[in-house]
Design an enzyme around this catalytic site. Structure first.
Site, mmCIF file in Angstrom:
data_model
loop_
_atom_site.group_PDB
_atom_site.id
_atom_site.type_symbol
_atom_site.label_atom_id
_atom_site.label_comp_id
_atom_site.label_asym_id
_atom_site.label_seq_id
_atom_site.Cartn_x
_atom_site.Cartn_y
_atom_site.Cartn_z
ATOM 1 N N CYS A 72 0.828 -1.204 0.000
ATOM 2 C CA CYS A 72 0.000 0.000 0.000
ATOM 3 C C CYS A 72 0.864 1.255 0.000
ATOM 4 O O CYS A 72 1.733 1.404 0.860
ATOM 5 C CB CYS A 72 -0.913 0.010 1.223
ATOM 6 S SG CYS A 72 -1.939 1.470 1.288
ATOM 7 N N CYS A 78 -0.595 5.939 7.002
ATOM 8 C CA CYS A 78 -1.900 5.501 7.512
ATOM 9 C C CYS A 78 -1.723 4.720 8.813
ATOM 10 O O CYS A 78 -0.789 3.939 8.957
ATOM 11 C CB CYS A 78 -2.562 4.620 6.453
ATOM 12 S SG CYS A 78 -4.131 3.916 6.961
ATOM 13 N N CYS A 81 -2.697 -0.156 9.086
ATOM 14 C CA CYS A 81 -1.840 -1.353 9.085
ATOM 15 C C CYS A 81 -0.549 -1.071 9.833
ATOM 16 O O CYS A 81 0.007 0.013 9.717
ATOM 17 C CB CYS A 81 -1.456 -1.738 7.658
ATOM 18 S SG CYS A 81 -2.815 -2.321 6.664
ATOM 19 N N CYS A 159 -8.010 0.773 -0.368
ATOM 20 C CA CYS A 159 -7.334 0.158 0.786
ATOM 21 C C CYS A 159 -7.208 -1.340 0.524
ATOM 22 O O CYS A 159 -8.209 -2.008 0.268
ATOM 23 C CB CYS A 159 -8.148 0.404 2.053
ATOM 24 S SG CYS A 159 -7.598 -0.623 3.439
ATOM 25 N N GLN A 300 -18.213 -9.305 13.236
ATOM 26 C CA GLN A 300 -16.780 -9.530 13.008
ATOM 27 C C GLN A 300 -16.408 -9.081 11.593
ATOM 28 O O GLN A 300 -17.173 -9.309 10.651
ATOM 29 C CB GLN A 300 -16.447 -11.015 13.184
ATOM 30 C CG GLN A 300 -16.777 -11.571 14.574
ATOM 31 C CD GLN A 300 -15.776 -11.145 15.640
ATOM 32 O OE1 GLN A 300 -14.762 -10.503 15.354
ATOM 33 N NE2 GLN A 300 -16.079 -11.483 16.885
ATOM 34 N N TYR A 329 -21.958 -10.617 25.930
ATOM 35 C CA TYR A 329 -21.455 -9.731 24.879
ATOM 36 C C TYR A 329 -21.735 -10.410 23.528
ATOM 37 O O TYR A 329 -20.827 -10.606 22.724
ATOM 38 C CB TYR A 329 -19.958 -9.464 25.025
ATOM 39 C CG TYR A 329 -19.511 -8.942 26.371
ATOM 40 C CD1 TYR A 329 -19.496 -7.573 26.638
ATOM 41 C CD2 TYR A 329 -19.084 -9.808 27.379
ATOM 42 C CE1 TYR A 329 -19.063 -7.086 27.866
ATOM 43 C CE2 TYR A 329 -18.657 -9.336 28.618
ATOM 44 C CZ TYR A 329 -18.651 -7.981 28.849
ATOM 45 O OH TYR A 329 -18.209 -7.504 30.064
ATOM 46 N N GLU A 350 -26.527 -8.722 25.601
ATOM 47 C CA GLU A 350 -25.850 -7.735 24.754
ATOM 48 C C GLU A 350 -26.402 -6.347 25.088
ATOM 49 O O GLU A 350 -27.606 -6.178 25.272
ATOM 50 C CB GLU A 350 -26.107 -8.115 23.287
ATOM 51 C CG GLU A 350 -25.916 -7.031 22.264
ATOM 52 C CD GLU A 350 -24.494 -6.509 22.155
ATOM 53 O OE1 GLU A 350 -23.545 -7.299 22.165
ATOM 54 O OE2 GLU A 350 -24.344 -5.270 22.070
ATOM 55 N N ASP A 399 -17.268 -12.614 25.239
ATOM 56 C CA ASP A 399 -16.567 -12.051 24.073
ATOM 57 C C ASP A 399 -16.632 -10.527 24.169
ATOM 58 O O ASP A 399 -17.318 -9.878 23.385
ATOM 59 C CB ASP A 399 -17.232 -12.565 22.783
ATOM 60 C CG ASP A 399 -16.510 -12.083 21.527
ATOM 61 O OD1 ASP A 399 -15.449 -11.449 21.644
ATOM 62 O OD2 ASP A 399 -17.028 -12.348 20.422
ATOM 63 N N CYS A 426 -10.188 -9.932 21.868
ATOM 64 C CA CYS A 426 -9.419 -9.288 20.794
ATOM 65 C C CYS A 426 -8.243 -8.503 21.369
ATOM 66 O O CYS A 426 -7.613 -7.745 20.646
ATOM 67 C CB CYS A 426 -10.320 -8.391 19.949
ATOM 68 S SG CYS A 426 -11.215 -7.186 20.912
HETATM 69 N N1 SAH Z 1 -19.798 -12.168 20.163
HETATM 70 C C1 SAH Z 1 -20.153 -11.201 19.164
HETATM 71 C C2 SAH Z 1 -19.862 -9.760 19.566
HETATM 72 C C3 SAH Z 1 -18.530 -9.457 20.144
HETATM 73 S S1 SAH Z 1 -18.074 -7.742 20.179
HETATM 74 C C4 SAH Z 1 -19.541 -11.538 17.832
HETATM 75 O O1 SAH Z 1 -18.672 -12.414 17.719
HETATM 76 O O2 SAH Z 1 -19.935 -10.924 16.830
HETATM 77 C C5 SAH Z 1 -18.535 -7.205 21.748
HETATM 78 C C6 SAH Z 1 -19.999 -6.892 21.900
HETATM 79 O O3 SAH Z 1 -20.170 -6.471 23.257
HETATM 80 C C7 SAH Z 1 -20.549 -5.760 21.041
HETATM 81 O O4 SAH Z 1 -21.700 -6.214 20.377
HETATM 82 C C8 SAH Z 1 -20.917 -4.642 22.044
HETATM 83 O O5 SAH Z 1 -22.091 -3.934 21.679
HETATM 84 C C9 SAH Z 1 -21.155 -5.447 23.295
HETATM 85 N N2 SAH Z 1 -20.971 -4.764 24.588
HETATM 86 C C10 SAH Z 1 -20.120 -3.771 24.914
HETATM 87 N N3 SAH Z 1 -20.194 -3.489 26.223
HETATM 88 C C11 SAH Z 1 -21.120 -4.346 26.751
HETATM 89 C C12 SAH Z 1 -21.625 -4.562 28.056
HETATM 90 N N4 SAH Z 1 -21.200 -3.851 29.097
HETATM 91 N N5 SAH Z 1 -22.551 -5.515 28.226
HETATM 92 C C13 SAH Z 1 -22.996 -6.260 27.179
HETATM 93 N N6 SAH Z 1 -22.547 -6.093 25.928
HETATM 94 C C14 SAH Z 1 -21.618 -5.160 25.701
#
Ligand code: SAH
Length: 469
Positions: A72, A78, A81, A159, A300, A329, A350, A399, A426
């Site tokens: 790139c 940027c 990356c 990109c 994702q 989450y 969520e 997550d 992550c």
């Molecule tokens: N497991 C899902 C999302 C993971 S990302 C997947 O794989 O797609 C993390 C998620 O947590 C997001 O959707 C975000 O909106 C949510 N989030 C952030 N803070 C939170 C909280 N305090 N309680 C519940 N969810 C939350």
């Protein structure tokens, strides 16, 4: 003794948490951005701490075997990356190492199995979502990406991480901005209209003519495009003309949305979204499940690698069909639905109402009935489910965003511990921090699988499996 502005010669032999190169000089660890293990380089000391220093790379005297020319042209400016100068197989080795380092140093994790990272078959053009900030620069509007640690916009036409349809979207949007005189948002004066152009590409729509001919649905999936303009206002000029242009020039154009964000600050999305045209969702596919995704919901960004991520969760879970599962989450319900067909019941929690609506729609879309989604903060809703709801959980999947789990959620899990906990993360540093809390509370770390969801960047996803003993 090292001093600020000293120019030193350094052999890079290790890797830092953001995949920086690390060498030793004068008994100190010296971190050099874009240094790679094996490089012999010169660098200028820019910041000194007690036991370590940061230095700016000046010249590479002997390159690492992994060094390649970034594809790139904007790589140096940027902030998107950080690893394009490193051959892809070596990138995955660096990430395996940064994940292992975090678990050992921050989490003090021992006696667990560190599985090999799952690398990507396609290390470019994998992203299904782009967020382009729009700014005034040198008298004209520009769209691109922020420079590293800055809000200066580096103009981008193309990109290499994105689906190529974004090049066309940017071209049409820039033309629209010029033609209508839409003002880019200025975060200092809090004036101007257009803040971000957010694009999403889904690949679940099936080209029925082709699929009928060749008899396969998956390989012939065509793209669907959703564009959301984040504005500091309630409307844009000439919306119908923009819709016509996008529909005639962008293949797969489905939904145009406006998101109103009147707040100062870094959050891209505001709370209200209007759909200007189209169904308001696009569809993507992971394995044999289809997901409808709204503009503001988390999804994702790398669908091919997400399948490997969710398959790892499913394998770790080794479900028999009798289990009650918590997915905290849960976003648009992807992991919950992935597991539901192998479990008795899955509860998803969520915070985003929009994402919970998507999750409920996605359950219906896939004909899955043994899931229940609740909108609420995981640290408030999950404790109710865990402690008072009467559901005895066999497995909890968490997550969270980069900052990791809320301590109240961890405390609640430790009060009524499910036998198994799968932590999808992550950020290895916050994963390691939370694992330290969980292991102190009685969990035992069994194994960790890194997955490379974000090739060309230093980010790495990890799936950790823990048992309560
Ligand atoms: N497991 C899902 C999302 C993971 S990302 C997947 O794989 O797609 C993390 C998620 O947590 C997001 O959707 C975000 O909106 C949510 N989030 C952030 N803070 C939170 C909280 N305090 N309680 C519940 N969810 C939350």
């Amino acid at each position: 003794m090292l001093k600020k502005n000293d120019v030193i010669q350094l052999r890079i032999d290790a890797v830092g948490s953001a995949c920086e190169g690390v060498g030793r000089a004068d008994g100190m660890a010296v971190f050099v951005e874009q240094g790679l293990p094996g490089d012999l380089l010169t660098a200028r000391i820019v910041k000194l701490k007690k036991t370590y220093a940061y230095a700016k790379l000046l010249e590479i005297l002997e390159p690492s075997e992994a060094r390649v020319t970034p594809i790139c042209p904007a790589f140096a400016q940027c902030g998107g990356c950080t690893l394009q100068h490193c051959a892809y197989p070596a990138q995955t080795r660096l990430k395996q190492q940064t994940a292992a380092n975090a678990l050992e140093r921050i989490g003090r994790c021992q006696n667990f199995t560190m599985l090999d990272i799952l690398g990507a078959e396609e290390p470019f053009h994998y992203r299904n979502k782009a967020q382009f900030p729009v700014k005034m620069s040198d008298g004209g509007p520009v769209a691109g990406f922020f420079a590293a640690r800055s809000h200066r916009v580096v103009p981008i036409d193309s990109c290499p991480l994105q689906d190529p349809v974004n090049d066309e979207i940017l071209r049409v949007m820039k033309q629209y901005i010029w033609d209508t005189g839409v003002t880019p948002y200025d975060e200092i004066t809090h004036t101007g209209l257009l803040r971000h152009i957010v694009t999403r590409v889904g690949r679940a729509a099936v080209d029925t003519t082709v699929s009928a001919a060749v008899g396969t649905a998956v390989d012939t999936a065509v793209s669907e495009v959703m564009i959301c303009l984040v504005i500091n206002g309630k409307k844009i000029p000439q919306p119908d003309a923009l819709i016509r242009r996008l529909k005639s020039q962008i293949p797969g154009m489905k939904t145009l949305a406006l998101n109103e964000n009147f707040e100062r600050g870094n959050a891209i999305f505001g709370s209200k979204t209007q759909i200007l045209d189209g169904p308001g969702v696009i569809y993507d596919r992971i394995g044999d499940l289809r997901f409808a995704i709204s503009p503001g919901s988390f999804y994702q960004v790398n669908a091919a690698q997400t399948r490997k991520l969710y398959d790892t969760v499913l394998t770790f879970a080794s479900l028999t069909g009798r289990e009650t599962v918590l997915d905290a989450y849960c976003g648009i319900g992807t992991i919950a639905l992935y597991l539901a067909r192998h479990a008795r019941k899955v509860y998803g929690v969520e915070i985003s109402r929009e994402a919970v609506r998507d999750a409920q729609n996605n359950a219906a879309l896939n004909g899955i009935a043994n899931v229940e989604f609740t909108a609420g903060a995981a640290e408030e809703t999950a404790p109710q489910l865990l402690e008072t709801g009467g559901a005895a959980f066999d497995l909890a999947v968490v997550d969270p965003p980069r900052k990791g789990c809320n301590p109240l959620l961890l405390r609640s899990i430790l009060r009524t511990p499910p036998r198994q906990l799968i932590y999808v993360s992550c950020d290895p540093a916050t994963l390691a921090r939370d694992i330290a809390i969980l292991t102190k509370g009685g969990y035992c770390l069994d194994k960790v699988r890194p997955v490379d969801m974000f090739p060309q960047t230093c980010h790495v996803e990890c799936v950790a499996n823990l048992f309560y003993i």
